[in-house]
Design a protein around this motif. Structure first.
Motif, short mmCIF file in Angstrom:
data_model
loop_
_atom_site.label_atom_id
_atom_site.label_comp_id
_atom_site.label_asym_id
_atom_site.label_seq_id
_atom_site.Cartn_x
_atom_site.Cartn_y
_atom_site.Cartn_z
N ALA A 123 0.71 -0.91 0.06
CA ALA A 123 -0.22 0.32 -0.16
C ALA A 123 0.81 1.28 -0.04
CB ALA A 123 -0.56 0.19 1.22
N GLU A 124 0.66 1.82 -0.92
CA GLU A 124 0.81 3.86 -0.94
C GLU A 124 0.99 4.01 1.02
OE1 GLU A 124 0.22 6.79 -3.84
OE2 GLU A 124 -0.20 4.43 -4.92
N LYS A 125 1.84 4.74 1.34
CA LYS A 125 1.43 4.97 2.24
C LYS A 125 1.93 6.91 2.45
CE LYS A 125 5.30 1.70 3.67
NZ LYS A 125 4.56 0.69 2.61
N VAL A 126 1.73 7.49 3.59
CA VAL A 126 1.23 8.63 3.48
C VAL A 126 0.44 8.75 4.84
CG1 VAL A 126 -0.70 10.58 3.04
CG2 VAL A 126 -0.38 8.66 1.24
N VAL A 127 1.09 10.48 4.89
CA VAL A 127 1.46 11.43 6.47
C VAL A 127 0.50 12.00 6.48
CG1 VAL A 127 2.08 12.10 8.47
CG2 VAL A 127 2.68 9.99 7.82
N VAL A 128 -0.64 12.84 7.14
CA VAL A 128 -1.32 14.40 6.65
C VAL A 128 -1.29 14.67 7.94
CG1 VAL A 128 -3.27 15.75 6.06
CG2 VAL A 128 -3.20 13.61 5.20
N THR A 129 -0.28 15.83 8.16
CA THR A 129 -0.07 16.49 9.54
C THR A 129 -0.46 17.91 9.30
OG1 THR A 129 1.71 15.45 9.23
CG2 THR A 129 1.91 16.97 10.87
N LEU A 130 -1.60 18.09 10.62
CA LEU A 130 -2.56 18.96 10.42
C LEU A 130 -2.57 19.58 12.08
CD1 LEU A 130 -4.94 20.91 10.50
CD2 LEU A 130 -6.27 19.09 11.63
N THR A 131 -1.73 21.26 11.67
CA THR A 131 -1.17 22.36 12.84
C THR A 131 -1.26 23.59 12.70
OG1 THR A 131 1.10 22.64 14.05
CG2 THR A 131 1.13 22.37 11.55
N ASP A 132 -1.09 24.09 14.12
CA ASP A 132 -1.51 25.66 13.78
C ASP A 132 0.23 26.68 13.85
OD1 ASP A 132 -0.86 25.50 15.88
OD2 ASP A 132 -2.41 26.78 17.09
N GLY A 133 0.47 25.63 13.63
CA GLY A 133 2.16 26.67 13.30
C GLY A 133 3.29 25.53 13.78
N ASP A 134 4.49 26.43 14.34
CA ASP A 134 5.51 25.67 14.29
C ASP A 134 6.16 24.75 15.68
OD1 ASP A 134 6.34 26.80 11.98
OD2 ASP A 134 7.52 29.00 12.86
N SER A 135 6.67 24.19 15.44
CA SER A 135 7.32 23.63 16.47
C SER A 135 8.07 23.78 17.65
CB SER A 135 7.89 21.70 16.21
OG SER A 135 8.50 22.03 15.47
N ASP A 136 8.38 23.01 18.34
CA ASP A 136 9.70 23.59 19.40
C ASP A 136 10.83 23.22 18.86
OD1 ASP A 136 7.38 24.54 21.52
OD2 ASP A 136 7.09 22.15 21.89
N ASP A 137 11.13 22.63 17.66
CA ASP A 137 12.56 22.35 17.51
C ASP A 137 12.08 22.10 15.69
OD1 ASP A 137 14.64 21.41 16.81
OD2 ASP A 137 14.34 19.78 18.22
N ARG A 138 12.77 23.29 15.28
CA ARG A 138 12.17 23.25 14.39
C ARG A 138 13.34 22.16 12.81
NH1 ARG A 138 11.67 27.61 9.19
NH2 ARG A 138 11.70 26.66 7.64
N ILE A 139 14.18 22.40 13.35
CA ILE A 139 15.65 21.07 13.14
C ILE A 139 15.28 20.00 12.85
CG2 ILE A 139 18.10 20.32 13.16
CD1 ILE A 139 18.29 23.42 13.82
N SER A 140 14.65 18.96 14.04
CA SER A 140 14.24 18.24 14.25
C SER A 140 12.96 17.79 13.99
CB SER A 140 14.09 18.00 15.89
OG SER A 140 15.09 17.91 17.10
N THR A 141 12.55 18.60 13.23
CA THR A 141 10.92 18.14 12.75
C THR A 141 11.04 17.99 11.47
OG1 THR A 141 9.25 19.52 14.67
CG2 THR A 141 9.42 19.11 11.80
#
Length: 293
Positions: A123-141
């Motif tokens: 199966a094809e693999k898909v991730v849909v990320t829903l957020t309202d802003g930046d995370s605490d660690d942009r590099i790790s993200t």
């Protein structure tokens, strides 16, 4: 024309054979999101799922909530019928909320794609990320998102709020074509008919009832932003097409000139016994105008 035919054939095959996808919805539940806003997120996932073809031979869905740590709500094979899946989504509740560790959520979703969690190898693999802003660690993200894509997982970013080019959500998605944003949670329902065909080309989708339209003055309305991405891609394609057309026209013109010279030389040799042809016309290739934005 050929592209249109190919798309039609693909859609027909999808409708007959189905399309196997394992989709993870990552839903931000950090402290910046209210209960009402969270409910809009749930409605968004519910409405999208309602249009998808759900089943063990079609699309399977997993949901993960995240703030400072991810919480898996259910696996891919927990609910294999659409009705049971929709009922489960409808009854998801938000916790207290904390900081936003998107990197951990992305890593968690990567670990979900295995047989133990109901994921299918074909199966094809898909991730849909829903957020309202930046995370605490942009590099790790960014690194976590890259690991997902390196494992053949397509990642989409759905942003609610003020996002611009260069925002973290573009790091998550990997490319602007996979980013969808709206100015507020009230308007996220506008993205449903846009994302459904992306996730399931065979699905029949409609506008969500009573979905408020985002004011056109808002810089990141769904319609405006998606149109801009499409326009940019179209402009780039037109530019490339223009270059190719220009080169082709130049080659054609040179070929005609060469043919003219050859014929002229032959005619000059025979000018004593026959008159030179006077009906050879060297045509100029039509100029293709390329518009740039």
């Amino acid at each position: 024309m050929y592209r249109i035919i190919a798309v039609l054939i693909f859609n027909i095959l999808c409708s007959v054979m189905g399309i196997k996808k394992d989709i993870v919805f990552l839903i931000d539940t950090s402290s910046s999101i209210s209960q009402t806003q969270f409910q809009h997120s749930i409605d968004f996932v519910y409405n999208i799922t309602n249009f998808l073809r759900i089943g063990t031979q079609d699309i399977q869905v997993s949901v993960v909530l995240y703030d400072k740590k991810p919480i898996g709500v259910f696996d891919f094979d927990t609910y294999i019928t659409k009705q049971s899946l929709l009922n489960a989504i409808k009854h998801i509740h938000k916790g207290i909320g904390a900081s936003t560790n998107t990197a951990k959520a992305l890593d968690y979703s990567r670990a979900l794609f295995n047989l133990q969690n109901g994921s299918r190898s074909n199966a094809e693999k898909v991730v849909v990320t829903l957020t309202d802003g930046d995370s605490d660690d942009r590099i790790s993200t960014k690194h976590a998102a890259e690991l997902l894509r390196n494992n053949n997982v397509t990642v989409y970013g759905v942003g609610v709020g003020d996002f611009t080019h260069g925002s973290e959500i573009f790091d998550i998605a990997g490319k602007s074509a996979n980013v969808y944003t709206v100015g507020g949670f009230d308007y996220i329902c506008n993205l449903v008919p846009i994302m459904v065909p992306v996730l399931d080309p065979s699905a029949t989708h409609h506008m969500v009832n009573n979905c408020p339209q985002e004011p056109s003055t808002t810089p990141h309305s769904a319609t405006i932003l998606v149109t801009n991405y499409s326009a940019k891609t179209s402009s780039e394609d037109k530019g490339k097409t223009g270059v190719i057309a220009g080169v082709t026209a130049s080659i054609s013109l040179l070929s005609l000139l060469l043919l003219f010279l050859v014929l002229r030389r032959k005619c000059s040799r025979k000018r004593k016994i026959e008159s030179p042809p006077d009906d050879i016309i060297v045509g100029q290739a039509p100029r293709k105008t390329t518009f740039t934005n």
